[in-house]
Design an enzyme around this catalytic site. Structure first.
Site, PDB file in Angstrom:
ATOM      1  N   CYS A 115      -1.192  81.273  -8.314  1.00  0.00           N
ATOM      2  CA  CYS A 115      -1.598  81.282  -9.728  1.00  0.00           C
ATOM      3  C   CYS A 115      -1.170  82.552 -10.458  1.00  0.00           C
ATOM      4  O   CYS A 115      -1.293  82.644 -11.678  1.00  0.00           O
ATOM      5  CB  CYS A 115      -3.100  81.076  -9.848  1.00  0.00           C
ATOM      6  N   HIS A 257      -4.707  83.202 -16.797  1.00  0.00           N
ATOM      7  CA  HIS A 257      -4.547  82.024 -15.963  1.00  0.00           C
ATOM      8  C   HIS A 257      -5.765  81.132 -16.174  1.00  0.00           C
ATOM      9  O   HIS A 257      -6.905  81.588 -16.113  1.00  0.00           O
ATOM     10  CB  HIS A 257      -4.428  82.446 -14.494  1.00  0.00           C
ATOM     11  N   ASN A 287      -6.495  73.328 -14.004  1.00  0.00           N
ATOM     12  CA  ASN A 287      -5.797  74.504 -13.458  1.00  0.00           C
ATOM     13  C   ASN A 287      -4.413  74.064 -12.978  1.00  0.00           C
ATOM     14  O   ASN A 287      -4.299  73.390 -11.946  1.00  0.00           O
ATOM     15  CB  ASN A 287      -6.624  75.079 -12.307  1.00  0.00           C
TER      16      ASN A 287
END
Ligand code: UT7
Length: 353
Positions: A115, A257, A287
């Site tokens: 990520c 993020h 996500n």
């Protein structure tokens, strides 16, 4: 431009999500979860997932094409692809994406920083420009975590979605809008077990033992990762702001993020800044790992929340552990079109990417 003024400047932006949408209610019908739990714990209402036979490279090509179009370019000097779900274990996915985009024989490689991948890939792209390897670089973040989730794991299935986002970097000068400033990166491998897929790599294969099916899926210790995410992204954003010479309170937008809406608000709180300065599109895409920052940028431009002249800090965090941040003044960018996302419920019409 003197050698010391040379900088990597953002010149194009594009995003792409696969067509299939999975709503919270659809997950609830399959697993022991419900829309309210997912919305209140994560802020997510829906996520996009690839169709059978689709792969990360397909999404990367679509996002990359849009970023090139946005920059008004048909070619670049290099391609960096941030992904932890490559099309296959080897070779890297980036050369094939470059080839499919008609970029010829340019240098192309994958960056695996989960990520934090997009910020790491930006740093790699900036390095290619700084060293004169390339005058322009296509930086893509693309992941398809739907392919590595335990179908029975209600937590990870609620959180992750598939997608891709991309920017074009061009050689320019530090004083130009879009110049990448104050890059900071970090990692902590002593906590690599917090988010991992235990099987599939050389450590497991060299044992010659049969693979346990559960070891082939992503495992995540959510609470510990949550705390680390807030700690690392707030510290990293502070460091980048200081390196850029910007007081925190003079930063207009933060694009973190998109792991969990509560992580974003907790980070805003930790930095003692209003949550309204933190862009969020997690409700519509979940996500999306390496794609999440460029997809949030894309959404911010389309919604008008992110405007030319804004001082922006981007911050990523994820498995590794790995994290990183970068600052830039948002440039004038031509955005290549609007993608309508189907709304998950009657109260949320008009979502788009
Ligand atoms: O992308 C970078 C890496 N990832 C992250 O940054 C993710 C960081 N972590 C998180 O976002 C959150 O920890 C999660 C969303 C993953 C989990 O939320 P949480 O509030 O930390 O929940 P939890 O894991 O502590 O679980 C609380 C309860 C548990 O039940 P009990 O033991 O209290 O009875 C879980 O079994 O919630 C339960 N639970 C669920 N219930 C309904 C977990 N997932 C679900 C679900 N639906 N989908």
């Amino acid at each position: 431009m003197s050698g010391t003024d040379r900088a990597a400047v953002v010149a194009g932006l594009g995003g792409w999500v696969p067509r299939t949408v999975v709503t919270n209610d659809e997950l609830a019908a399959l697993l022991g979860t419900d829309d309210e739990w997912i919305r209140t714990r994560t802020g997510i209402r829906q996520r996009h997932v690839i169709a059978p036979g689709e792969a990360t490279g397909d999404l990367a090509v679509e996002a990359g094409r849009r970023a090139l179009e946005s920059a008004g370019l048909v070619g670049v000097g290099a391609l960096v692809l941030a992904t932890s779900t490559p099309d296959r274990l080897s070779p890297a996915t980036a050369p094939e994406v470059a080839s499919r985009l008609g970029l010829g024989t340019v240098p192309a490689f994958d960056v695996a920083a989960v990520c934090a991948g997009f910020v790491y890939a930006l740093a790699a792209g900036a390095g290619l420009i700084a060293t004169g390897v390339a005058e322009s670089v296509l930086v893509i973040g693309a992941d398809t975590f739907s392919t590595i989730l335990d179908p029975a794991d209600r937590t990870t299935r609620a959180v992750f979605g598939d997608g891709a986002g991309a920017v074009v970097l061009r050689a320019g000068s530090l004083d130009q809008p879009g110049a990448l400033l104050g890059l900071s990166l970090g990692s902590d491998g002593s906590r690599s077990d917090l988010v991992e897929i235990p099987a599939g790599g050389s450590r497991q294969r060299s044992t010659g033992l049969p693979v346990k099916p559960e070891d082939t899926f992503l495992t995540m210790r959510g609470r510990a990762v949550f705390a680390e995410a807030v700690h690392r992204m707030s510290a990293s954003a502070r460091e980048t702001a200081a390196r850029a010479g910007w007081p925190l309170e003079e930063i207009d937008r933060f694009v973190l993020h998109q792991a969990n809406a509560r992580i974003v608000t907790a980070t805003a709180h930790r930095l003692a800044l209003p949550a309204e300065r933190f862009l969020s599109n997690i409700d519509r895409v979940g996500n999306t790992v390496a794609a999440s920052i460029p997809l949030a940028l894309s959404d911010g431009v389309l919604s008008g929340e992110l405007r030319p002249g804004h001082r922006v800090v981007l911050a990523g965090f994820g498995g590794g552990l790995a994290w990183g941040s970068v600052a830039l003044v948002w440039p004038h960018i031509v955005h290549p079109g609007i993608r309508i996302l189907p709304a998950p419920s009657a109260d949320q019409s008009g979502a788009r990417k």
